[in-house]
Design a protein around this motif. Structure first.
Motif, PDB file in Angstrom:
ATOM      1  N   LEU A  23       4.465  -3.076  10.381  1.00 28.08           N
ATOM      2  CA  LEU A  23       5.177  -4.310   9.241  1.00 28.08           C
ATOM      3  C   LEU A  23       4.489  -5.805   9.303  1.00 28.08           C
ATOM      4  O   LEU A  23       3.353  -5.864   8.446  1.00 28.08           O
ATOM      5  N   LEU A  24       4.776  -6.272  10.339  1.00 30.18           N
ATOM      6  CA  LEU A  24       4.087  -7.642  10.741  1.00 30.18           C
ATOM      7  C   LEU A  24       2.305  -7.819  11.105  1.00 30.18           C
ATOM      8  O   LEU A  24       2.212  -8.580  10.496  1.00 30.18           O
ATOM      9  N   LEU A  25       1.913  -6.721  11.814  1.00 30.21           N
ATOM     10  CA  LEU A  25       1.054  -6.522  11.599  1.00 30.21           C
ATOM     11  C   LEU A  25       0.226  -6.563  10.726  1.00 30.21           C
ATOM     12  O   LEU A  25      -1.042  -7.052   9.922  1.00 30.21           O
ATOM     13  N   THR A  26       0.205  -5.322   9.614  1.00 30.18           N
ATOM     14  CA  THR A  26      -0.190  -5.483   7.838  1.00 30.18           C
ATOM     15  C   THR A  26       0.113  -6.816   6.992  1.00 30.18           C
ATOM     16  O   THR A  26      -0.961  -6.945   6.609  1.00 30.18           O
ATOM     17  N   VAL A  27       0.870  -6.779   7.350  1.00 28.88           N
ATOM     18  CA  VAL A  27       1.046  -8.461   6.693  1.00 28.88           C
ATOM     19  C   VAL A  27      -0.053  -9.305   7.297  1.00 28.88           C
ATOM     20  O   VAL A  27      -0.532 -10.527   6.201  1.00 28.88           O
ATOM     21  N   LEU A  28      -0.156  -9.783   8.287  1.00 34.16           N
ATOM     22  CA  LEU A  28      -0.354 -10.466   8.625  1.00 34.16           C
ATOM     23  C   LEU A  28      -2.323 -10.635   7.952  1.00 34.16           C
ATOM     24  O   LEU A  28      -2.772 -11.293   8.014  1.00 34.16           O
ATOM     25  N   VAL A  29      -2.740  -9.161   8.356  1.00 39.57           N
ATOM     26  CA  VAL A  29      -4.105  -8.511   7.903  1.00 39.57           C
ATOM     27  C   VAL A  29      -4.335  -9.164   6.165  1.00 39.57           C
ATOM     28  O   VAL A  29      -5.425  -8.957   6.119  1.00 39.57           O
ATOM     29  N   ALA A  30      -3.278  -8.320   5.794  1.00 41.45           N
ATOM     30  CA  ALA A  30      -3.181  -8.788   4.329  1.00 41.45           C
ATOM     31  C   ALA A  30      -3.273 -10.407   3.821  1.00 41.45           C
ATOM     32  O   ALA A  30      -3.332 -10.472   2.489  1.00 41.45           O
ATOM     33  N   TYR A  31      -2.659 -10.931   4.915  1.00 39.03           N
ATOM     34  CA  TYR A  31      -2.413 -12.693   3.885  1.00 39.03           C
ATOM     35  C   TYR A  31      -3.343 -13.896   4.798  1.00 39.03           C
ATOM     36  O   TYR A  31      -3.697 -13.904   3.981  1.00 39.03           O
ATOM     37  N   PRO A  32      -2.274 -14.404   5.992  1.00 39.62           N
ATOM     38  CA  PRO A  32      -2.857 -15.191   6.377  1.00 39.62           C
ATOM     39  C   PRO A  32      -4.307 -14.818   7.311  1.00 39.62           C
ATOM     40  O   PRO A  32      -4.829 -16.041   6.588  1.00 39.62           O
ATOM     41  N   LEU A  33      -5.304 -13.563   6.831  1.00 40.22           N
ATOM     42  CA  LEU A  33      -5.927 -13.260   7.920  1.00 40.22           C
ATOM     43  C   LEU A  33      -6.321 -12.896   7.400  1.00 40.22           C
ATOM     44  O   LEU A  33      -7.770 -11.308   7.822  1.00 40.22           O
ATOM     45  N   ALA A  34      -6.764 -12.806   5.948  1.00 39.57           N
ATOM     46  CA  ALA A  34      -7.384 -11.913   5.235  1.00 39.57           C
ATOM     47  C   ALA A  34      -8.640 -12.051   4.979  1.00 39.57           C
ATOM     48  O   ALA A  34      -9.443 -11.083   5.339  1.00 39.57           O
ATOM     49  N   ASN A  35      -9.591 -13.116   5.076  1.00 36.49           N
ATOM     50  CA  ASN A  35     -10.455 -13.597   5.707  1.00 36.49           C
ATOM     51  C   ASN A  35     -11.559 -12.899   6.576  1.00 36.49           C
ATOM     52  O   ASN A  35     -12.351 -12.996   6.612  1.00 36.49           O
ATOM     53  N   ALA A  36     -11.021 -12.468   7.845  1.00 36.87           N
ATOM     54  CA  ALA A  36     -11.660 -11.826   8.341  1.00 36.87           C
ATOM     55  C   ALA A  36     -11.475 -10.489   8.709  1.00 36.87           C
ATOM     56  O   ALA A  36     -12.292  -9.674   9.632  1.00 36.87           O
ATOM     57  N   PHE A  37     -11.185  -9.811   7.582  1.00 42.49           N
ATOM     58  CA  PHE A  37     -11.754  -8.309   7.114  1.00 42.49           C
ATOM     59  C   PHE A  37     -12.134  -7.606   6.124  1.00 42.49           C
ATOM     60  O   PHE A  37     -11.707  -8.919   5.387  1.00 42.49           O
ATOM     61  N   SER A  38     -12.834  -7.064   6.220  1.00 48.88           N
ATOM     62  CA  SER A  38     -13.506  -6.525   4.713  1.00 48.88           C
ATOM     63  C   SER A  38     -12.245  -5.976   3.578  1.00 48.88           C
ATOM     64  O   SER A  38     -10.992  -5.873   3.550  1.00 48.88           O
ATOM     65  N   LEU A  39     -12.694  -5.812   2.526  1.00 48.52           N
ATOM     66  CA  LEU A  39     -11.846  -5.915   1.355  1.00 48.52           C
ATOM     67  C   LEU A  39     -11.314  -4.253   1.838  1.00 48.52           C
ATOM     68  O   LEU A  39      -9.957  -4.173   1.267  1.00 48.52           O
ATOM     69  N   GLY A  40     -11.924  -3.660   2.237  1.00 45.28           N
ATOM     70  CA  GLY A  40     -11.092  -2.223   2.613  1.00 45.28           C
ATOM     71  C   GLY A  40     -10.096  -2.354   3.175  1.00 45.28           C
ATOM     72  O   GLY A  40      -8.931  -1.534   3.105  1.00 45.28           O
ATOM     73  N   VAL A  41     -10.189  -3.350   4.742  1.00 41.52           N
ATOM     74  CA  VAL A  41      -9.343  -3.556   5.590  1.00 41.52           C
ATOM     75  C   VAL A  41      -8.058  -3.374   4.708  1.00 41.52           C
ATOM     76  O   VAL A  41      -7.001  -3.681   5.090  1.00 41.52           O
ATOM     77  N   GLN A  42      -8.200  -4.512   3.907  1.00 39.65           N
ATOM     78  CA  GLN A  42      -8.145  -5.846   2.971  1.00 39.65           C
ATOM     79  C   GLN A  42      -6.434  -4.347   2.557  1.00 39.65           C
ATOM     80  O   GLN A  42      -5.155  -4.684   2.513  1.00 39.65           O
ATOM     81  N   ILE A  43      -7.579  -3.898   1.634  1.00 39.25           N
ATOM     82  CA  ILE A  43      -6.476  -2.501   0.785  1.00 39.25           C
ATOM     83  C   ILE A  43      -5.792  -1.685   2.085  1.00 39.25           C
ATOM     84  O   ILE A  43      -4.373  -1.386   1.482  1.00 39.25           O
ATOM     85  N   LEU A  44      -6.148  -1.091   3.024  1.00 39.10           N
ATOM     86  CA  LEU A  44      -5.303  -0.371   3.794  1.00 39.10           C
ATOM     87  C   LEU A  44      -4.440  -1.575   4.145  1.00 39.10           C
ATOM     88  O   LEU A  44      -3.015  -0.269   4.079  1.00 39.10           O
ATOM     89  N   ALA A  45      -4.547  -2.095   4.746  1.00 36.07           N
ATOM     90  CA  ALA A  45      -3.712  -3.720   5.307  1.00 36.07           C
ATOM     91  C   ALA A  45      -2.312  -3.243   3.805  1.00 36.07           C
ATOM     92  O   ALA A  45      -0.804  -3.546   4.215  1.00 36.07           O
ATOM     93  N   HIS A  46      -2.161  -3.431   2.872  1.00 32.89           N
ATOM     94  CA  HIS A  46      -1.519  -3.764   2.134  1.00 32.89           C
ATOM     95  C   HIS A  46      -0.665  -2.155   1.425  1.00 32.89           C
ATOM     96  O   HIS A  46       0.636  -2.558   0.948  1.00 32.89           O
ATOM     97  N   ILE A  47      -1.597  -1.593   1.370  1.00 35.17           N
ATOM     98  CA  ILE A  47      -0.440  -0.182   1.646  1.00 35.17           C
ATOM     99  C   ILE A  47       0.170   0.090   2.681  1.00 35.17           C
ATOM    100  O   ILE A  47       1.543   0.506   2.408  1.00 35.17           O
TER     101      ILE A  47
END
Length: 75
Positions: A23-47
């Motif tokens: 949960l912590l990892l996906t929240v980090l990827v989905a929100y504060p570090l979102a600019n460092a990841f592609s849209l697909g990875v961000q979608i997977l992080a939200h899911i």
């Protein structure tokens, strides 16, 4: 039978820890570090955030159930 409950209590405890970590990892990827990841990875992080939150809840209920079956205080 009690050894089985002890085993499942340990599984529930480990599942809570793993779910919180995920949960912590996906929240980090989905929100504060979102600019460092592609849209697909961000979608997977939200899911993943949804799935890991459910994992925390289900593991916690399992933990409470096995504590109760072992006759230990449930809080």
């Amino acid at each position: 039978m009690m050894e089985q409950y002890e085993k499942w209590l340990a599984v529930a405890n480990n599942s809570i820890l793993a779910s919180i970590g995920g949960l912590l990892l996906t929240v980090l990827v989905a929100y504060p570090l979102a600019n460092a990841f592609s849209l697909g990875v961000q979608i997977l992080a939200h899911i993943g955030t949804l799935f890991f939150a459910v994992g925390v809840k289900v593991s916690y209920v399992a933990r409470l159930t096995f504590l109760s079956k072992l006759g230990r205080p449930v809080h």
